[in-house]
Design a protein around this motif. Sequence first.
Motif, PDB file in Angstrom:
ATOM      1  N   GLN A   1     -11.097   2.464 -15.503  1.00  0.00           N
ATOM      2  CA  GLN A   1     -10.014   1.878 -14.718  1.00  0.00           C
ATOM      3  C   GLN A   1     -10.069   2.472 -13.298  1.00  0.00           C
ATOM      4  OE1 GLN A   1      -7.798  -0.483 -15.860  1.00  0.00           O
ATOM      5  NE2 GLN A   1      -8.998  -0.466 -17.742  1.00  0.00           N
ATOM      6  N   VAL A   2     -10.149   1.593 -12.291  1.00  0.00           N
ATOM      7  CA  VAL A   2     -10.258   2.031 -10.900  1.00  0.00           C
ATOM      8  C   VAL A   2      -9.026   1.539 -10.139  1.00  0.00           C
ATOM      9  CG1 VAL A   2     -11.652   1.897  -8.810  1.00  0.00           C
ATOM     10  CG2 VAL A   2     -12.760   1.918 -11.037  1.00  0.00           C
ATOM     11  N   ARG A   3      -8.402   2.454  -9.423  1.00  0.00           N
ATOM     12  CA  ARG A   3      -7.222   2.109  -8.615  1.00  0.00           C
ATOM     13  C   ARG A   3      -7.627   2.088  -7.149  1.00  0.00           C
ATOM     14  NH1 ARG A   3      -2.173   3.310 -11.160  1.00  0.00           N
ATOM     15  NH2 ARG A   3      -1.328   3.910  -9.144  1.00  0.00           N
ATOM     16  N   ARG A   4      -7.290   0.971  -6.485  1.00  0.00           N
ATOM     17  CA  ARG A   4      -7.577   0.831  -5.061  1.00  0.00           C
ATOM     18  C   ARG A   4      -6.323   0.320  -4.368  1.00  0.00           C
ATOM     19  NH1 ARG A   4     -12.706  -1.115  -6.932  1.00  0.00           N
ATOM     20  NH2 ARG A   4     -14.340   0.278  -6.242  1.00  0.00           N
ATOM     21  N   GLN A   5      -6.236   0.653  -3.086  1.00  0.00           N
ATOM     22  CA  GLN A   5      -5.105   0.152  -2.313  1.00  0.00           C
ATOM     23  C   GLN A   5      -5.233  -1.358  -2.190  1.00  0.00           C
ATOM     24  OE1 GLN A   5      -4.496   2.018   1.466  1.00  0.00           O
ATOM     25  NE2 GLN A   5      -2.773   0.730   1.991  1.00  0.00           N
ATOM     26  N   ALA A   6      -4.107  -2.042  -2.405  1.00  0.00           N
ATOM     27  CA  ALA A   6      -4.099  -3.505  -2.332  1.00  0.00           C
ATOM     28  C   ALA A   6      -4.372  -3.938  -0.895  1.00  0.00           C
ATOM     29  CB  ALA A   6      -2.755  -4.047  -2.796  1.00  0.00           C
ATOM     30  N   PRO A   7      -4.999  -5.093  -0.732  1.00  0.00           N
ATOM     31  CA  PRO A   7      -5.229  -5.589   0.633  1.00  0.00           C
ATOM     32  C   PRO A   7      -3.891  -5.811   1.352  1.00  0.00           C
ATOM     33  CG  PRO A   7      -6.299  -7.017  -1.011  1.00  0.00           C
ATOM     34  CD  PRO A   7      -5.515  -5.972  -1.734  1.00  0.00           C
ATOM     35  N   VAL A   8      -3.854  -5.392   2.607  1.00  0.00           N
ATOM     36  CA  VAL A   8      -2.620  -5.483   3.399  1.00  0.00           C
ATOM     37  C   VAL A   8      -2.527  -6.878   4.011  1.00  0.00           C
ATOM     38  CG1 VAL A   8      -1.387  -4.523   5.376  1.00  0.00           C
ATOM     39  CG2 VAL A   8      -2.690  -3.016   3.875  1.00  0.00           C
TER      40      VAL A   8
ATOM     41  N   GLN B   1       7.839  -0.131   5.654  1.00  0.00           N
ATOM     42  CA  GLN B   1       6.812  -1.080   5.227  1.00  0.00           C
ATOM     43  C   GLN B   1       5.445  -0.384   5.105  1.00  0.00           C
ATOM     44  OE1 GLN B   1       6.434  -4.692   7.553  1.00  0.00           O
ATOM     45  NE2 GLN B   1       4.810  -5.473   6.233  1.00  0.00           N
ATOM     46  N   LYS B   2       5.157   0.532   6.025  1.00  0.00           N
ATOM     47  CA  LYS B   2       3.887   1.276   5.968  1.00  0.00           C
ATOM     48  C   LYS B   2       3.786   2.060   4.652  1.00  0.00           C
ATOM     49  CE  LYS B   2       1.431   5.028   8.307  1.00  0.00           C
ATOM     50  NZ  LYS B   2       1.483   5.988   9.398  1.00  0.00           N
ATOM     51  N   ASN B   3       4.835   2.767   4.261  1.00  0.00           N
ATOM     52  CA  ASN B   3       4.843   3.541   3.009  1.00  0.00           C
ATOM     53  C   ASN B   3       4.697   2.626   1.789  1.00  0.00           C
ATOM     54  OD1 ASN B   3       5.078   5.997   4.303  1.00  0.00           O
ATOM     55  ND2 ASN B   3       7.308   6.050   4.153  1.00  0.00           N
ATOM     56  N   LEU B   4       5.378   1.491   1.814  1.00  0.00           N
ATOM     57  CA  LEU B   4       5.281   0.554   0.698  1.00  0.00           C
ATOM     58  C   LEU B   4       3.859  -0.007   0.574  1.00  0.00           C
ATOM     59  CD1 LEU B   4       8.671  -1.390   1.005  1.00  0.00           C
ATOM     60  CD2 LEU B   4       8.002   0.246  -0.775  1.00  0.00           C
TER      61      LEU B   4
ATOM     62  N   GLN C   1       1.073   1.461   1.521  1.00  0.00           N
ATOM     63  CA  GLN C   1       0.158   2.508   1.052  1.00  0.00           C
ATOM     64  C   GLN C   1       0.275   2.731  -0.454  1.00  0.00           C
ATOM     65  OE1 GLN C   1       1.156   5.846   3.540  1.00  0.00           O
ATOM     66  NE2 GLN C   1      -0.313   5.240   5.128  1.00  0.00           N
ATOM     67  N   LYS C   2       1.451   2.529  -0.982  1.00  0.00           N
ATOM     68  CA  LYS C   2       1.665   2.734  -2.421  1.00  0.00           C
ATOM     69  C   LYS C   2       1.329   1.501  -3.245  1.00  0.00           C
ATOM     70  CE  LYS C   2       5.182   6.237  -1.736  1.00  0.00           C
ATOM     71  NZ  LYS C   2       6.585   6.574  -1.822  1.00  0.00           N
ATOM     72  N   ASP C   3       1.058   0.381  -2.605  1.00  0.00           N
ATOM     73  CA  ASP C   3       0.723  -0.850  -3.310  1.00  0.00           C
ATOM     74  C   ASP C   3      -0.749  -0.790  -3.730  1.00  0.00           C
ATOM     75  OD1 ASP C   3       0.971  -3.378  -4.367  1.00  0.00           O
ATOM     76  OD2 ASP C   3       0.746  -4.404  -2.433  1.00  0.00           O
ATOM     77  N   VAL C   4      -1.004  -0.664  -5.052  1.00  0.00           N
ATOM     78  CA  VAL C   4      -2.378  -0.525  -5.551  1.00  0.00           C
ATOM     79  C   VAL C   4      -2.726  -1.667  -6.490  1.00  0.00           C
ATOM     80  CG1 VAL C   4      -2.448   1.983  -5.323  1.00  0.00           C
ATOM     81  CG2 VAL C   4      -1.671   0.961  -7.455  1.00  0.00           C
ATOM     82  N   VAL C   5      -4.035  -1.900  -6.591  1.00  0.00           N
ATOM     83  CA  VAL C   5      -4.578  -2.884  -7.505  1.00  0.00           C
ATOM     84  C   VAL C   5      -5.471  -2.127  -8.482  1.00  0.00           C
ATOM     85  CG1 VAL C   5      -6.066  -4.905  -7.709  1.00  0.00           C
ATOM     86  CG2 VAL C   5      -4.559  -4.662  -5.746  1.00  0.00           C
ATOM     87  N   VAL C   6      -5.319  -2.392  -9.786  1.00  0.00           N
ATOM     88  CA  VAL C   6      -6.125  -1.732 -10.816  1.00  0.00           C
ATOM     89  C   VAL C   6      -7.149  -2.733 -11.333  1.00  0.00           C
ATOM     90  CG1 VAL C   6      -6.098  -0.573 -13.053  1.00  0.00           C
ATOM     91  CG2 VAL C   6      -4.212  -0.222 -11.446  1.00  0.00           C
ATOM     92  N   SER C   7      -8.413  -2.293 -11.368  1.00  0.00           N
ATOM     93  CA  SER C   7      -9.468  -3.152 -11.914  1.00  0.00           C
ATOM     94  C   SER C   7     -10.346  -2.318 -12.851  1.00  0.00           C
ATOM     95  CB  SER C   7     -10.307  -3.761 -10.794  1.00  0.00           C
ATOM     96  OG  SER C   7     -10.967  -2.733 -10.070  1.00  0.00           O
ATOM     97  N   THR C   8     -11.099  -3.006 -13.694  1.00  0.00           N
ATOM     98  CA  THR C   8     -12.001  -2.333 -14.630  1.00  0.00           C
ATOM     99  C   THR C   8     -13.425  -2.491 -14.124  1.00  0.00           C
ATOM    100  OG1 THR C   8     -10.517  -2.819 -16.461  1.00  0.00           O
ATOM    101  CG2 THR C   8     -12.772  -2.236 -17.022  1.00  0.00           C
ATOM    102  N   GLU C   9     -14.135  -1.362 -14.033  1.00  0.00           N
ATOM    103  CA  GLU C   9     -15.533  -1.382 -13.601  1.00  0.00           C
ATOM    104  C   GLU C   9     -16.389  -0.771 -14.693  1.00  0.00           C
ATOM    105  OE1 GLU C   9     -16.159   0.606  -9.892  1.00  0.00           O
ATOM    106  OE2 GLU C   9     -14.907  -0.791  -8.766  1.00  0.00           O
ATOM    107  N   ARG C  10     -17.575  -1.303 -14.861  1.00  0.00           N
ATOM    108  CA  ARG C  10     -18.546  -0.758 -15.822  1.00  0.00           C
ATOM    109  C   ARG C  10     -19.421   0.224 -15.064  1.00  0.00           C
ATOM    110  NH1 ARG C  10     -19.219  -1.227 -20.839  1.00  0.00           N
ATOM    111  NH2 ARG C  10     -21.222  -1.162 -21.864  1.00  0.00           N
ATOM    112  N   ARG C  11     -19.429   1.471 -15.514  1.00  0.00           N
ATOM    113  CA  ARG C  11     -20.244   2.508 -14.873  1.00  0.00           C
ATOM    114  C   ARG C  11     -21.255   3.028 -15.881  1.00  0.00           C
ATOM    115  NH1 ARG C  11     -15.883   5.691 -11.142  1.00  0.00           N
ATOM    116  NH2 ARG C  11     -15.417   3.902  -9.825  1.00  0.00           N
ATOM    117  N   CYS C  12     -22.495   3.106 -15.449  1.00  0.00           N
ATOM    118  CA  CYS C  12     -23.585   3.531 -16.327  1.00  0.00           C
ATOM    119  C   CYS C  12     -24.302   4.724 -15.709  1.00  0.00           C
ATOM    120  CB  CYS C  12     -24.591   2.397 -16.545  1.00  0.00           C
ATOM    121  SG  CYS C  12     -23.871   0.934 -17.325  1.00  0.00           S
TER     122      CYS C  12
END
Length: 182
Positions: free
Chosen positions: A59-66, A114-117, A119-130
């Motif tokens: 599970q990878v967490r990244r900041q959501a696109p602004v 709005q800037k703080n909100l 920065q805290k807005d994240v998107v979680v995705s699943t990546e396959r790592r080998c």
Amino acid sequence: MDKSMLKGVAVGGFAMVVLGASGVTGYQALKKPTVADVVAVKPVTETVVTPRERCEDVQVRRQAPVQDQHRVAGTVVGGVAGGLLGGAVGRGNGNTLATVAGAVAGGYAGNQVQKNLQQKDVVVSTERRCKTVNEKSQNVIGYQVTYRLDGQEGTARTAFKPGATLPVKDGKVVTTPPEIRS
């Protein structure tokens, strides 16, 4: 004694010598051991390294696109709210100044909220790592055998696991695997 009798004695004597010699040789052959007692068996191993790929889902967490990079919405909403609050506080000429100051302060505060909100807005995705891992295993490649033959200990290496004895041929331990008869 006649000649034929002498020949018979000579041939008979020769035969006795040959039989006697073969009897001694046969006795010595019978006296020699046919097996050596196995005292100890130690497997001889080699380490085999086998690379293989190991993969897992992470599970990878990244900041959501602004969407609003300049935070216009937060600045406008904060400015309007600050202006309204400032206008409610001041009277007369001070009212204009309080409204402007409230709008500026509210605009800045709205921008930062709005800037703080964002920065805290994240998107979680699943990546396959080998990654490649090396698995080690031990393979038996032979046996170090300690044996006793004629009261003396010796060692030999065999490709097979021996039983309680090893065969002896011509006074030497046989280290080749026994034939498998079908």
